[in-house]
Scaffold this motif. Structure first.
Motif, PDB file in Angstrom:
ATOM      1  N   PRO A  92      -1.813   3.348 -11.816  1.00  0.00           N
ATOM      2  CA  PRO A  92      -0.566   4.236 -11.065  1.00  0.00           C
ATOM      3  C   PRO A  92       0.716   3.752 -11.629  1.00  0.00           C
ATOM      4  CG  PRO A  92      -1.989   3.267  -9.144  1.00  0.00           C
ATOM      5  CD  PRO A  92      -2.518   2.537 -10.358  1.00  0.00           C
ATOM      6  N   GLY A 131       4.770   2.459  -8.398  1.00  0.00           N
ATOM      7  CA  GLY A 131       3.711   2.312  -9.507  1.00  0.00           C
ATOM      8  C   GLY A 131       2.985   0.667  -9.150  1.00  0.00           C
ATOM      9  N   MET A 132       2.010   0.387  -9.917  1.00  0.00           N
ATOM     10  CA  MET A 132       1.433  -1.053  -9.529  1.00  0.00           C
ATOM     11  C   MET A 132       2.175  -2.072 -10.378  1.00  0.00           C
ATOM     12  SD  MET A 132      -2.442  -2.201  -9.731  1.00  0.00           S
ATOM     13  CE  MET A 132      -2.927  -1.149  -8.586  1.00  0.00           C
ATOM     14  N   THR A 137       5.391  -2.700  -8.032  1.00  0.00           N
ATOM     15  CA  THR A 137       5.046  -3.255  -6.866  1.00  0.00           C
ATOM     16  C   THR A 137       4.532  -4.289  -6.529  1.00  0.00           C
ATOM     17  OG1 THR A 137       4.786  -0.949  -6.201  1.00  0.00           O
ATOM     18  CG2 THR A 137       3.759  -2.133  -4.626  1.00  0.00           C
ATOM     19  N   GLY A 184       3.861   5.315 -10.933  1.00  0.00           N
ATOM     20  CA  GLY A 184       4.826   5.809  -9.944  1.00  0.00           C
ATOM     21  C   GLY A 184       5.985   6.470 -10.724  1.00  0.00           C
ATOM     22  N   SER A 243      -6.961   3.646 -15.607  1.00  0.00           N
ATOM     23  CA  SER A 243      -5.630   4.144 -15.436  1.00  0.00           C
ATOM     24  C   SER A 243      -4.681   3.278 -14.258  1.00  0.00           C
ATOM     25  CB  SER A 243      -6.002   5.537 -15.086  1.00  0.00           C
ATOM     26  OG  SER A 243      -4.864   6.420 -14.686  1.00  0.00           O
ATOM     27  N   LEU A 291       2.835   1.868  -3.468  1.00  0.00           N
ATOM     28  CA  LEU A 291       2.110   1.759  -4.719  1.00  0.00           C
ATOM     29  C   LEU A 291       1.962   3.053  -5.457  1.00  0.00           C
ATOM     30  CD1 LEU A 291       0.291  -0.081  -6.169  1.00  0.00           C
ATOM     31  CD2 LEU A 291      -1.598   0.741  -4.824  1.00  0.00           C
ATOM     32  N   ASP A 292       2.127   4.227  -4.756  1.00  0.00           N
ATOM     33  CA  ASP A 292       2.272   5.428  -5.484  1.00  0.00           C
ATOM     34  C   ASP A 292       3.550   5.635  -5.940  1.00  0.00           C
ATOM     35  OD1 ASP A 292      -0.583   6.015  -5.239  1.00  0.00           O
ATOM     36  OD2 ASP A 292      -0.582   7.027  -3.423  1.00  0.00           O
ATOM     37  N   ILE A 293       4.515   5.230  -5.026  1.00  0.00           N
ATOM     38  CA  ILE A 293       6.038   5.692  -5.488  1.00  0.00           C
ATOM     39  C   ILE A 293       6.430   4.652  -6.547  1.00  0.00           C
ATOM     40  CG2 ILE A 293       8.374   5.626  -4.550  1.00  0.00           C
ATOM     41  CD1 ILE A 293       7.022   5.851  -1.401  1.00  0.00           C
ATOM     42  N   TYR A 335       0.747  -1.332  -0.051  1.00  0.00           N
ATOM     43  CA  TYR A 335       0.091   0.028   0.204  1.00  0.00           C
ATOM     44  C   TYR A 335       0.953   1.460  -0.217  1.00  0.00           C
ATOM     45  CZ  TYR A 335      -3.235   3.589   1.628  1.00  0.00           C
ATOM     46  OH  TYR A 335      -3.676   4.728   1.659  1.00  0.00           O
TER      47      TYR A 335
END
Length: 164
Positions: free
Chosen positions: A155, A107-108, A111, A157, A153, A103-105, A100
């Motif tokens: 993520p 990307g999906m 990660t 990252g 869309s 994920l934003d750092i 979790y």
């Protein structure tokens, strides 16, 4: 029945109960569907329902596997130590929290590959070809499907500029 089989049955029961609760209570109560939708896959409750059915199926498979293991076990075998370890549960929870947070750092895709690798090692998988194949092919295939087929869309990252 060995402790490992017993814990697998408990895990499968909890998993099936969780999936049924999500499918029949949480999703209908928490996901608001707009009036009339011509394509079921476009409705907001479609994917959560698919995931709940998948989770329920996995619970059923774990129960069947535990039953099969119990049935095939020779009666002369002594009960050994359980394969179930609470540290694996804690490790899985820590892994999900890390997933979790990253994920934003990262990307999906990256990660998910790292999470799959760690989950497979945590679960005891040791075949390097299988580990590499799953940790590379599955996230990339899911990314391609959601990005180019479902137009969802994802993520990306820090790798967003390289992939887009």
């Amino acid at each position: 029945m060995r402790a490992a089989e017993r814990s697998d049955l408990i895990l499968s029961g909890v998993t099936i109960a969780f999936a049924c609760l999500a499918l029949f209570v949480v999703i209908p109560a928490g996901v608001e569907n707009p009036g009339q939708i011509n394509v079921m896959a476009l409705g907001p409750s479609f994917w959560p329902s698919v995931i709940a059915v998948f989770i329920c199926s996995m619970g059923i498979l774990v129960a069947l596997q535990a039953y099969r293991s119990h049935r095939n076990r020779k009666s002369s075998e002594a009960d050994g130590p359980a394969n179930f370890a609470p540290t694996r549960w804690i490790g899985a929870l820590v892994l999900l929290a890390g997933y979790y947070l990253l994920l934003d750092i990262l990307g999906m895709v990256v990660t998910s590959a790292l999470a799959l690798l760690t989950f497979m090692l945590l679960g005891g998988e040791r075949r390097p070809v299988l580990i590499v194949a799953i940790t590379v092919i599955l996230p990339v295939a899911l990314f391609l499907f959601f990005r180019y087929v479902a137009n969802v869309s994802i993520p990306m990252g820090i790798f967003g500029d390289w992939i887009s």
